[in-house]
Design a protein around this motif. Sequence first.
Motif, mmCIF file in Angstrom:
data_model
loop_
_atom_site.group_PDB
_atom_site.id
_atom_site.type_symbol
_atom_site.label_atom_id
_atom_site.label_comp_id
_atom_site.label_asym_id
_atom_site.label_seq_id
_atom_site.Cartn_x
_atom_site.Cartn_y
_atom_site.Cartn_z
ATOM 1 N N LEU A 331 39.243 32.837 56.100
ATOM 2 C CA LEU A 331 38.188 33.276 55.192
ATOM 3 C C LEU A 331 38.456 32.792 53.773
ATOM 4 O O LEU A 331 37.595 32.193 53.120
ATOM 5 C CB LEU A 331 38.075 34.799 55.212
ATOM 6 N N LEU A 332 39.694 33.019 53.274
ATOM 7 C CA LEU A 332 40.037 32.617 51.919
ATOM 8 C C LEU A 332 40.087 31.097 51.802
ATOM 9 O O LEU A 332 39.732 30.530 50.766
ATOM 10 C CB LEU A 332 41.379 33.227 51.513
ATOM 11 N N GLY A 333 40.546 30.443 52.873
ATOM 12 C CA GLY A 333 40.632 28.992 52.844
ATOM 13 C C GLY A 333 39.272 28.326 52.765
ATOM 14 O O GLY A 333 39.167 27.167 52.346
ATOM 15 N N GLY A 334 38.234 29.042 53.163
ATOM 16 C CA GLY A 334 36.893 28.492 53.087
ATOM 17 C C GLY A 334 36.288 28.562 51.701
ATOM 18 O O GLY A 334 35.216 27.993 51.464
ATOM 19 N N LEU A 335 36.938 29.274 50.775
ATOM 20 C CA LEU A 335 36.446 29.373 49.404
ATOM 21 C C LEU A 335 36.934 28.180 48.592
ATOM 22 O O LEU A 335 38.056 27.699 48.794
ATOM 23 C CB LEU A 335 36.941 30.663 48.757
ATOM 24 N N PRO A 336 36.130 27.686 47.657
ATOM 25 C CA PRO A 336 36.566 26.555 46.827
ATOM 26 C C PRO A 336 37.736 26.941 45.930
ATOM 27 O O PRO A 336 37.774 28.029 45.363
ATOM 28 C CB PRO A 336 35.316 26.217 46.010
ATOM 29 N N ALA A 337 38.710 26.034 45.810
ATOM 30 C CA ALA A 337 39.859 26.245 44.926
ATOM 31 C C ALA A 337 39.451 25.932 43.490
ATOM 32 O O ALA A 337 38.735 24.963 43.228
ATOM 33 C CB ALA A 337 41.020 25.367 45.365
ATOM 34 N N VAL A 338 39.896 26.754 42.553
ATOM 35 C CA VAL A 338 39.608 26.557 41.133
ATOM 36 C C VAL A 338 40.888 26.770 40.344
ATOM 37 O O VAL A 338 41.814 27.457 40.786
ATOM 38 C CB VAL A 338 38.525 27.540 40.640
ATOM 39 N N SER A 339 40.959 26.187 39.145
ATOM 40 C CA SER A 339 42.147 26.339 38.302
ATOM 41 C C SER A 339 41.761 26.089 36.854
ATOM 42 O O SER A 339 40.700 25.524 36.555
ATOM 43 C CB SER A 339 43.256 25.378 38.740
ATOM 44 N N GLY A 340 42.636 26.518 35.956
ATOM 45 C CA GLY A 340 42.411 26.341 34.532
ATOM 46 C C GLY A 340 43.573 26.899 33.751
ATOM 47 O O GLY A 340 44.638 27.202 34.314
ATOM 48 N N ASP A 341 43.382 27.071 32.433
ATOM 49 C CA ASP A 341 44.469 27.606 31.620
ATOM 50 C C ASP A 341 44.748 29.073 31.924
ATOM 51 O O ASP A 341 45.719 29.640 31.441
ATOM 52 C CB ASP A 341 44.173 27.436 30.134
ATOM 53 N N GLY A 366 32.134 40.435 38.965
ATOM 54 C CA GLY A 366 31.067 40.909 38.099
ATOM 55 C C GLY A 366 29.790 40.132 38.340
ATOM 56 O O GLY A 366 29.792 39.086 39.003
ATOM 57 N N ALA A 367 28.683 40.637 37.807
ATOM 58 C CA ALA A 367 27.391 39.945 37.897
ATOM 59 C C ALA A 367 27.315 38.927 36.775
ATOM 60 O O ALA A 367 26.404 38.934 35.942
ATOM 61 C CB ALA A 367 26.254 40.953 37.818
ATOM 62 N N VAL A 368 28.304 38.035 36.759
ATOM 63 C CA VAL A 368 28.486 37.100 35.651
ATOM 64 C C VAL A 368 28.770 35.700 36.190
ATOM 65 O O VAL A 368 29.063 35.512 37.368
ATOM 66 C CB VAL A 368 29.658 37.548 34.750
ATOM 67 N N THR A 369 28.710 34.735 35.285
ATOM 68 C CA THR A 369 29.042 33.362 35.641
ATOM 69 C C THR A 369 30.546 33.247 35.893
ATOM 70 O O THR A 369 31.341 34.041 35.387
ATOM 71 C CB THR A 369 28.663 32.413 34.504
ATOM 72 N N PRO A 370 30.963 32.238 36.674
ATOM 73 C CA PRO A 370 32.400 32.025 36.870
ATOM 74 C C PRO A 370 33.144 31.833 35.553
ATOM 75 O O PRO A 370 34.297 32.262 35.414
ATOM 76 C CB PRO A 370 32.445 30.754 37.731
ATOM 77 N N GLU A 371 32.493 31.220 34.561
ATOM 78 C CA GLU A 371 33.151 30.994 33.274
ATOM 79 C C GLU A 371 33.560 32.305 32.615
ATOM 80 O O GLU A 371 34.609 32.389 31.974
ATOM 81 C CB GLU A 371 32.221 30.200 32.346
ATOM 82 N N ARG A 372 32.730 33.347 32.775
ATOM 83 C CA ARG A 372 33.093 34.646 32.196
ATOM 84 C C ARG A 372 34.295 35.241 32.934
ATOM 85 O O ARG A 372 35.147 35.893 32.320
ATOM 86 C CB ARG A 372 31.895 35.589 32.243
ATOM 87 N N LEU A 373 34.385 35.011 34.246
ATOM 88 C CA LEU A 373 35.554 35.470 34.990
ATOM 89 C C LEU A 373 36.812 34.754 34.521
ATOM 90 O O LEU A 373 37.878 35.367 34.360
ATOM 91 C CB LEU A 373 35.356 35.245 36.491
ATOM 92 N N TYR A 374 36.712 33.439 34.293
ATOM 93 C CA TYR A 374 37.879 32.691 33.827
ATOM 94 C C TYR A 374 38.333 33.200 32.456
ATOM 95 O O TYR A 374 39.521 33.325 32.172
ATOM 96 C CB TYR A 374 37.542 31.200 33.718
ATOM 97 N N GLN A 375 37.347 33.535 31.608
ATOM 98 C CA GLN A 375 37.669 34.068 30.294
ATOM 99 C C GLN A 375 38.416 35.382 30.414
ATOM 100 O O GLN A 375 39.409 35.618 29.700
ATOM 101 C CB GLN A 375 36.383 34.261 29.484
ATOM 102 N N ALA A 376 37.972 36.260 31.314
ATOM 103 C CA ALA A 376 38.645 37.547 31.522
ATOM 104 C C ALA A 376 40.016 37.326 32.126
ATOM 105 O O ALA A 376 40.966 38.064 31.833
ATOM 106 C CB ALA A 376 37.797 38.435 32.416
ATOM 107 N N ALA A 377 40.161 36.319 32.991
ATOM 108 C CA ALA A 377 41.447 36.061 33.656
ATOM 109 C C ALA A 377 42.504 35.599 32.654
ATOM 110 O O ALA A 377 43.698 35.826 32.872
ATOM 111 C CB ALA A 377 41.264 35.011 34.751
ATOM 112 N N ARG A 378 42.086 34.987 31.574
ATOM 113 C CA ARG A 378 43.060 34.543 30.560
ATOM 114 C C ARG A 378 43.777 35.718 29.919
ATOM 115 O O ARG A 378 44.917 35.614 29.484
ATOM 116 C CB ARG A 378 42.368 33.736 29.471
ATOM 117 N N GLY A 379 43.064 36.863 29.870
ATOM 118 C CA GLY A 379 43.652 38.035 29.226
ATOM 119 C C GLY A 379 44.607 38.771 30.113
ATOM 120 O O GLY A 379 45.260 39.713 29.659
#
Length: 379
Positions: A331-341, A366-379
Motif C-alpha cells: 500500500l505504502l509502496g504504491g504512493l509516490p515518493a517525495v523529498s525536500g529540505d 489536511g485539506a491543503v496542498t502538498p506544499e502546505r504539508l511540506y511547510q508544516a513538516a519543516r517545523g
Amino acid sequence: MSVLRSRPVLRWLVPATAAVAVIGGGAAIGTFAAEAEPSLPPRTAAQLLVDLQTSRLEGLSGTVVQRADLGLPPLVGLVSGNELTTMLTGTHTLRVWYSGPDQQRVALLDTLGEQDVIRNGRDVWTWQSRSNTAKHLTLGGDSGAGKSVPEPGPTMPATPQQAADLALGAIDPSTEVSVGRSATVAGQDAYELVLQPRDKDSLVHQLRIAIDAKQHVPLRFEVLAKGSDRPAFEMAFTQVDYRRPDADQFTFNPPPGVTVTEEKAERPAAGPGAGKPGHAAPSGDPQVRTVGSGWTTVLVARLDGVDGGPKTSAKPAAPPAGSPDVDTSKLLGGLPAVSGDWGSGRLFSSKLFSVLLTDDGRVLAGAVTPERLYQAARG
C-alpha cells in the motif's frame, strides 16, 4: 466558535458513515440541482446565519443520501471493504427520526440489513441486523440529560446539519461568506449560504449549504474542490417531514434470537475543564498536534514503531476480526515518493485532502496542498 454551538437540534445526527454500506444504484444528489429555482424574498448572509442560530425544531424524520467522489488514487482498491474507503467513496443512505434531545433514532441502511442507534430517555440501544446483536446502555441521572446518541464508530459528517455545524465553525476573516442561488431540496424551498476560503493553500473551493426557507434547517451540504464544478462531497435530504415522529419509533423490542450485551455508562472525566467545549483530553500515543488554523489547519501525528519515531518493543496488535487482509508495504509502496529540505516520505493526495507520511515516523494531513504539508513538516 460555531454559530450553532448553542443550538442542539439535530446535533445528535452523528452516526459513522463507516457504518453505512454502499447502496447500489443510489441516485446522485447533484441531480436535484436541475429543479427550478424558487422565487424567495432576498436575505443577506448575516440574516441566514441568524436564522440558523434562532431556529427551533420540535420534530423531524427523513431520508439522507450522501455521495463522495474525492478522486482517490487507484491504490485505495487495495483496502476495498475497509471502513476508511467506505467513508470516502460511493453513495450512502440513512433514515433519521428526531423528537427532542431525549428521543432520537438513526438507521444506517444496507442492501443486506441495517444498523440502528436509538435513544429513548435514559435507554440507548444499538442493533445490527446482520449479526442479530444488540447493545443496551442505561444513562445515569444527570450524566445522560440532553446527551446525544453515542456514535457507533469512527465518524465524519453524516447529515447536512452536522456538516453545516462544522463548516460554520470555521467562519472568521479567512472566509468569504455570501448568498448563492435559491433551490428546492426534498420538496422544500431553500436559500443557499456559500462559504469560500480566502487562503490559496486550501483545497476547498466552496462549501454550499441549502437552508430551508421556513424551518431554517440545513437540507443540503456540498463541498467543491478547487478546479471542479461538481461537488466532491455532498449530502442532502431526499425526503423530510417536520412533524414529531410517533413514540413507537423510539421503542426497541429485541427480535427473537438477538444477543443483548449490557454496557455501563462512562463516568465524566475528572479534573478542571473536563467536559467543557473546546477542552481536549490529554492524548497518548500517537502524539497529535495541529499546525496553523482555519481552512489550512494541518494535523501532525508521530507514530510508534516507525523509523525515526518513538520505538516500541510490543508486537503489532492483531487486526480486528473480519477486517480485510492488507499488505501495508504494498500500500505504502504504491504512493509516490517525495523529498525536500523537510526530509523524505510518501504522499497521498485527493481532490480535498493530502496526507504526507515521512520516513522519520510522522503523519501530516489536511485539506491543503502538498506544499502546505511540506511547510508544516519543516517545523
